[in-house]
Design an enzyme around this catalytic site. Structure first.
Site, PDB file in Angstrom:
ATOM      1  N   ASP A   1       0.844  -1.200   0.000  1.00 47.50           N
ATOM      2  CA  ASP A   1       0.000   0.000   0.000  1.00 47.50           C
ATOM      3  C   ASP A   1       0.887   1.261   0.000  1.00 47.50           C
ATOM      4  OD1 ASP A   1      -2.485  -1.663   0.604  1.00 47.50           O
ATOM      5  OD2 ASP A   1      -1.181  -2.139   2.283  1.00 47.50           O
TER       6      ASP A   1
ATOM      7  N   HIS B   1      -4.641  -3.314   6.376  1.00 49.27           N
ATOM      8  CA  HIS B   1      -4.430  -3.580   4.946  1.00 49.27           C
ATOM      9  C   HIS B   1      -5.789  -3.985   4.359  1.00 49.27           C
ATOM     10  CE1 HIS B   1      -2.903  -4.933   1.164  1.00 49.27           C
ATOM     11  NE2 HIS B   1      -3.435  -6.121   1.352  1.00 49.27           N
TER      12      HIS B   1
HETATM   13  P1  NAD Z   1      -2.219 -18.500  -3.966  1.00 53.36           P
HETATM   14  O1  NAD Z   1      -3.549 -19.137  -3.834  1.00 53.36           O
HETATM   15  O2  NAD Z   1      -1.606 -18.407  -5.318  1.00 53.36           O
HETATM   16  O3  NAD Z   1      -1.195 -19.226  -3.018  1.00 53.36           O
HETATM   17  C1  NAD Z   1      -1.490 -19.502  -1.709  1.00 53.36           C
HETATM   18  C2  NAD Z   1      -0.771 -20.768  -1.365  1.00 53.36           C
HETATM   19  O4  NAD Z   1      -0.930 -20.968   0.031  1.00 53.36           O
HETATM   20  C3  NAD Z   1      -1.333 -22.002  -2.070  1.00 53.36           C
HETATM   21  O5  NAD Z   1      -0.278 -22.713  -2.689  1.00 53.36           O
HETATM   22  C4  NAD Z   1      -1.961 -22.786  -0.927  1.00 53.36           C
HETATM   23  O6  NAD Z   1      -1.926 -24.190  -1.143  1.00 53.36           O
HETATM   24  C5  NAD Z   1      -1.078 -22.360   0.224  1.00 53.36           C
HETATM   25  N1  NAD Z   1      -1.638 -22.637   1.543  1.00 53.36           N
HETATM   26  C6  NAD Z   1      -2.929 -22.646   1.931  1.00 53.36           C
HETATM   27  N2  NAD Z   1      -3.020 -23.001   3.227  1.00 53.36           N
HETATM   28  C7  NAD Z   1      -1.762 -23.182   3.673  1.00 53.36           C
HETATM   29  C8  NAD Z   1      -1.201 -23.561   4.907  1.00 53.36           C
HETATM   30  N3  NAD Z   1      -1.965 -23.822   5.947  1.00 53.36           N
HETATM   31  N4  NAD Z   1       0.138 -23.653   5.006  1.00 53.36           N
HETATM   32  C9  NAD Z   1       0.932 -23.418   3.956  1.00 53.36           C
HETATM   33  N5  NAD Z   1       0.459 -23.076   2.745  1.00 53.36           N
HETATM   34  C10 NAD Z   1      -0.862 -22.946   2.603  1.00 53.36           C
HETATM   35  O7  NAD Z   1      -2.343 -17.058  -3.273  1.00 53.36           O
HETATM   36  P2  NAD Z   1      -1.383 -15.808  -3.427  1.00 53.36           P
HETATM   37  O8  NAD Z   1      -1.870 -14.988  -4.563  1.00 53.36           O
HETATM   38  O9  NAD Z   1       0.024 -16.262  -3.372  1.00 53.36           O
HETATM   39  O10 NAD Z   1      -1.786 -14.972  -2.115  1.00 53.36           O
HETATM   40  C11 NAD Z   1      -1.495 -15.438  -0.831  1.00 53.36           C
HETATM   41  C12 NAD Z   1      -2.092 -14.547   0.235  1.00 53.36           C
HETATM   42  O11 NAD Z   1      -1.526 -13.242   0.206  1.00 53.36           O
HETATM   43  C13 NAD Z   1      -3.597 -14.297   0.092  1.00 53.36           C
HETATM   44  O12 NAD Z   1      -4.186 -14.330   1.377  1.00 53.36           O
HETATM   45  C14 NAD Z   1      -3.692 -12.893  -0.467  1.00 53.36           C
HETATM   46  O13 NAD Z   1      -4.941 -12.298  -0.181  1.00 53.36           O
HETATM   47  C15 NAD Z   1      -2.565 -12.263   0.288  1.00 53.36           C
HETATM   48  N6  NAD Z   1      -2.048 -10.992  -0.237  1.00 53.36           N
HETATM   49  C16 NAD Z   1      -1.677 -10.058   0.669  1.00 53.36           C
HETATM   50  C17 NAD Z   1      -1.143  -8.863   0.263  1.00 53.36           C
HETATM   51  C18 NAD Z   1      -0.711  -7.809   1.244  1.00 53.36           C
HETATM   52  O14 NAD Z   1      -0.301  -6.737   0.810  1.00 53.36           O
HETATM   53  N7  NAD Z   1      -0.764  -8.026   2.547  1.00 53.36           N
HETATM   54  C19 NAD Z   1      -1.004  -8.614  -1.107  1.00 53.36           C
HETATM   55  C20 NAD Z   1      -1.382  -9.583  -2.018  1.00 53.36           C
HETATM   56  C21 NAD Z   1      -1.906 -10.786  -1.561  1.00 53.36           C
HETATM   57  C1  LMR Z   2      -3.702  -6.524  -2.425  1.00 59.88           C
HETATM   58  O1  LMR Z   2      -3.634  -5.522  -1.705  1.00 59.88           O
HETATM   59  O2  LMR Z   2      -3.341  -6.540  -3.602  1.00 59.88           O
HETATM   60  C2  LMR Z   2      -4.268  -7.792  -1.863  1.00 59.88           C
HETATM   61  O3  LMR Z   2      -4.220  -7.769  -0.473  1.00 59.88           O
HETATM   62  C3  LMR Z   2      -5.642  -7.953  -2.387  1.00 59.88           C
HETATM   63  C4  LMR Z   2      -6.367  -9.048  -1.688  1.00 59.88           C
HETATM   64  O4  LMR Z   2      -7.332  -8.735  -1.000  1.00 59.88           O
HETATM   65  O5  LMR Z   2      -5.935 -10.217  -1.827  1.00 59.88           O
END
Ligand code: NAD
Ligand code: LMR
Length: 335
Positions: A159, A187
């Protein structure tokens, strides 16, 4: 392995990890001379995919990467860690609110917090990325009572980077010219991107952002909503949540945590609130501006907060209180 930094990435078979692992393993985060032991955790059905990721890491032939451990077992994954990047969780899909994810994800972070407590070094630095990141981080912290609370952080650097970039594009300068942006709070779409204290270097002159942009209505309106809604906008466009920019922000966050912040700037980070900063209640993971030295962060204090900002800072705190209370209910139900 002595001399190596042992780093866990959870959700290692997922899309963020795919953009992240090369940067970590090539020295972009912990240092260009720092050997790395990389631990990859995912759930059992993803072990096949994880095997492919390990093959690719090997095929990168990276001199700093001394060891790769791929596992679906917490007792293996969390052993003797120096740093834990907790990405794995259920990602939000189009139309879903982040709170919908709370129930499923609280269970994961309770278990991983307990595993950190049991198996990792007490000095482990933890970055929670999986959403809802602030509250997941709080649950992990509360499940790891022998690890200092200050070691737990969550990602709001994405962000922060979005806010910096929006201002830089508007003014027509490099993103490096923008300093001291702040993300306050959660977030989520209630976060408050604040540039009242930010500056921008225009042609060698350091100007307050409000002076350089010359459009208060934009800075108090569309700028804020664009940053607040950026995650949802990326999901709408890609049908997947952000990955490349999230991975870049994870690297920025961990690099700052490990090596400190630059003189004359600060970064935004979700950290545990102490109840004494800017009227934000204690016992939340709230994003504040922080400076970091010797792997310890400190909330930047003494900033002048106007009524416009105060209202927004409290609104996002209120959402975090609600999320926390709901999460703690789920935790006690699952106990
Ligand atoms: P994704 O679905 O591509 O990958 C997630 C992975 O986590 C999968 O491989 C899944 O099998 C694994 N997983 C699920 N449960 C698990 C566990 N208990 N232990 C270990 N691994 C586990 O998702 P992604 O696009 O890589 O996103 C991951 C997370 O990050 C999501 O929650 C998304 O919302 C979040 N995210 C946060 C931010 C931020 O700025 N804070 C930004 C983008 C995404
Ligand atoms: C982002 O900020 O891109 C992600 O946290 C969006 C989301 O909610 O997975």
């Amino acid at each position: 392995m002595t001399g190596t930094v042992k780093v866990l990435v959870t959700g290692a078979a997922g899309q963020i990890a795919y953009s992240l692992l090369y940067s970590i393993a090539s020295g972009n985060v912990f240092g260009k001379d720092q050997p790395i032991s990389l631990v990859l955790l995912d759930i059992t059905p993803m072990l096949g995919v994880l095997e492919g990721v390990v093959m690719e890491l090997q095929d990168c032939a990276l001199p700093l990467l001394k060891e790769v451990i791929a596992t679906d077992k917490e007792e293996v994954a969390f052993k003797d860690l120096d740093a834990a990047i907790l990405v794995g969780s259920m990602p939000r899909r189009e139309g879903m609110e982040r709170k919908d994810l709370l129930k499923a994800n609280v269970r994961i972070f309770k278990s991983q917090g307990a595993a950190l407590n049991k198996y990792s070094k007490k000095t482990v630095k933890v970055l929670v990325v999986g959403n809802p990141a602030n509250t997941n981080c709080l649950i992990a912290l509360k499940s790891a009572l022998t690890i200092p609370r200050e070691n737990f952080t969550c990602l709001t650097r994405l962000d922060h980077n979005r806010a910096v970039s929006q201002v830089a594009i508007r003014v027509g300068v490099d993103s490096a010219a923008v300093k001291k942006a702040i993300i306050w709070g959660n977030h989520s779409s209630t976060q408050y991107p604040d540039v009242h204290h930010a500056t921008v270097n225009v042609g060698g002159q350091e100007l307050p952002v409000f002076q350089a942009v010359k459009d208060d209505a934009w800075l108090k309106g569309d700028f804020i909503s664009t940053v607040q809604q950026r995650g949802a906008a990326v999901i709408k466009a890609r049908k997947l949540s952000s990955a490349m920019s999230a991975a870049k922000a994870i690297c920025d966050h961990m690099r700052s945590f490990w090596h400190g912040t630059a003189e004359g700037d600060w970064v935004s980070m979700g950290v545990v609130s102490d109840g004494n900063s800017y009227g934000i209640p204690a016992d939340l993971i709230y994003s504040f501006p922080v400076v970091i030295k010797n792997k310890s962060w400190k909330i930047v204090d003494g900033l002048n907060i106007n009524d416009f900002s105060r209202e927004k800072m409290l609104q996002t705190a209120k959402e975090l209180v609600e999320e926390r209370d709901m999460a703690l209910e789920f935790v006690s139900e699952s106990a």
